[in-house]
Design a protein around this motif. Structure first.
Motif, PDB file in Angstrom:
ATOM      1  N   ALA A 280       0.841  -1.195   0.000  1.00  0.00           N
ATOM      2  CA  ALA A 280       0.000   0.000   0.000  1.00  0.00           C
ATOM      3  C   ALA A 280       0.873   1.241   0.000  1.00  0.00           C
ATOM      4  O   ALA A 280       1.998   1.208   0.498  1.00  0.00           O
TER       5      ALA A 280
ATOM      6  N   GLU B 220      -4.731   6.995  -1.567  1.00  0.00           N
ATOM      7  CA  GLU B 220      -4.271   5.658  -1.207  1.00  0.00           C
ATOM      8  C   GLU B 220      -4.258   4.726  -2.409  1.00  0.00           C
ATOM      9  O   GLU B 220      -5.053   4.870  -3.340  1.00  0.00           O
TER      10      GLU B 220
ATOM     11  N   TYR C 131      -3.517   0.247  -3.194  1.00  0.00           N
ATOM     12  CA  TYR C 131      -3.318  -1.051  -2.570  1.00  0.00           C
ATOM     13  C   TYR C 131      -3.102  -2.133  -3.616  1.00  0.00           C
ATOM     14  O   TYR C 131      -3.647  -2.067  -4.722  1.00  0.00           O
TER      15      TYR C 131
ATOM     16  N   LYS D 234      -7.035  -5.305  -0.789  1.00  0.00           N
ATOM     17  CA  LYS D 234      -8.109  -4.320  -0.922  1.00  0.00           C
ATOM     18  C   LYS D 234      -9.329  -4.742  -0.114  1.00  0.00           C
ATOM     19  O   LYS D 234      -9.761  -5.893  -0.171  1.00  0.00           O
TER      20      LYS D 234
ATOM     21  N   THR E 189      -5.922  -0.788   5.425  1.00  0.00           N
ATOM     22  CA  THR E 189      -6.073   0.647   5.240  1.00  0.00           C
ATOM     23  C   THR E 189      -4.786   1.347   5.643  1.00  0.00           C
ATOM     24  O   THR E 189      -4.298   1.160   6.762  1.00  0.00           O
TER      25      THR E 189
END
Length: 119
Positions: A49, A57, A59, A64, A68
């Motif tokens: 990420a 952001e 990923y 995904k 986070t």
């Protein structure tokens, strides 16, 4: 000197959650793209990420909806919240900081931190 220090790893059961943190020093943090990579035994280091200076952001597909990334510029810290962990998430996780465009670029790396997902 530049230093990136990861924390928060350890052993967690499948389906559990872990939050990694990476505190940077020696850089003007808000100007850097921050990222997390990981490396499992016998595998290449892979991108997980990143978050750019504006908070956007990105990923890898395999995380995904589960992971986070976030940043706190006031604390020079980037986080990786990992939920719904799977055994295949087991790896050493590395924090990185990137700055620059074109011919003038720099990347710094943390020492890595172990995350083990096992029952």
């Amino acid at each position: 000197q530049v230093q990136l220090v990861e924390s928060g790893g350890g052993l967690v059961q499948p389906g559990g959650s872990v939050r990694l943190s990476c505190e940077a020093s020696g850089i003007i943090f808000k100007f850097y793209i921050m990222a997390w990579y990981r490396q499992a035994p016998g595998n290449q280091r892979e991108f997980v990420a990143h978050i750019n200076t504006g908070g956007r952001e990105s990923y890898v597909d395999s995380v995904k909806g589960r992971f986070t990334i976030s940043r706190d510029n006031a604390k020079n810290t980037v986080h990786l919240q990992m939920n719904g962990l799977r055994p295949e998430d087991t790896a050493i996780y590395y924090c990185s900081a990137f700055i620059g465009t074109g011919l003038d670029e720099r990347t710094y790396w943390g020492q890595g931190i172990q995350v083990t997902v096992s029952s």
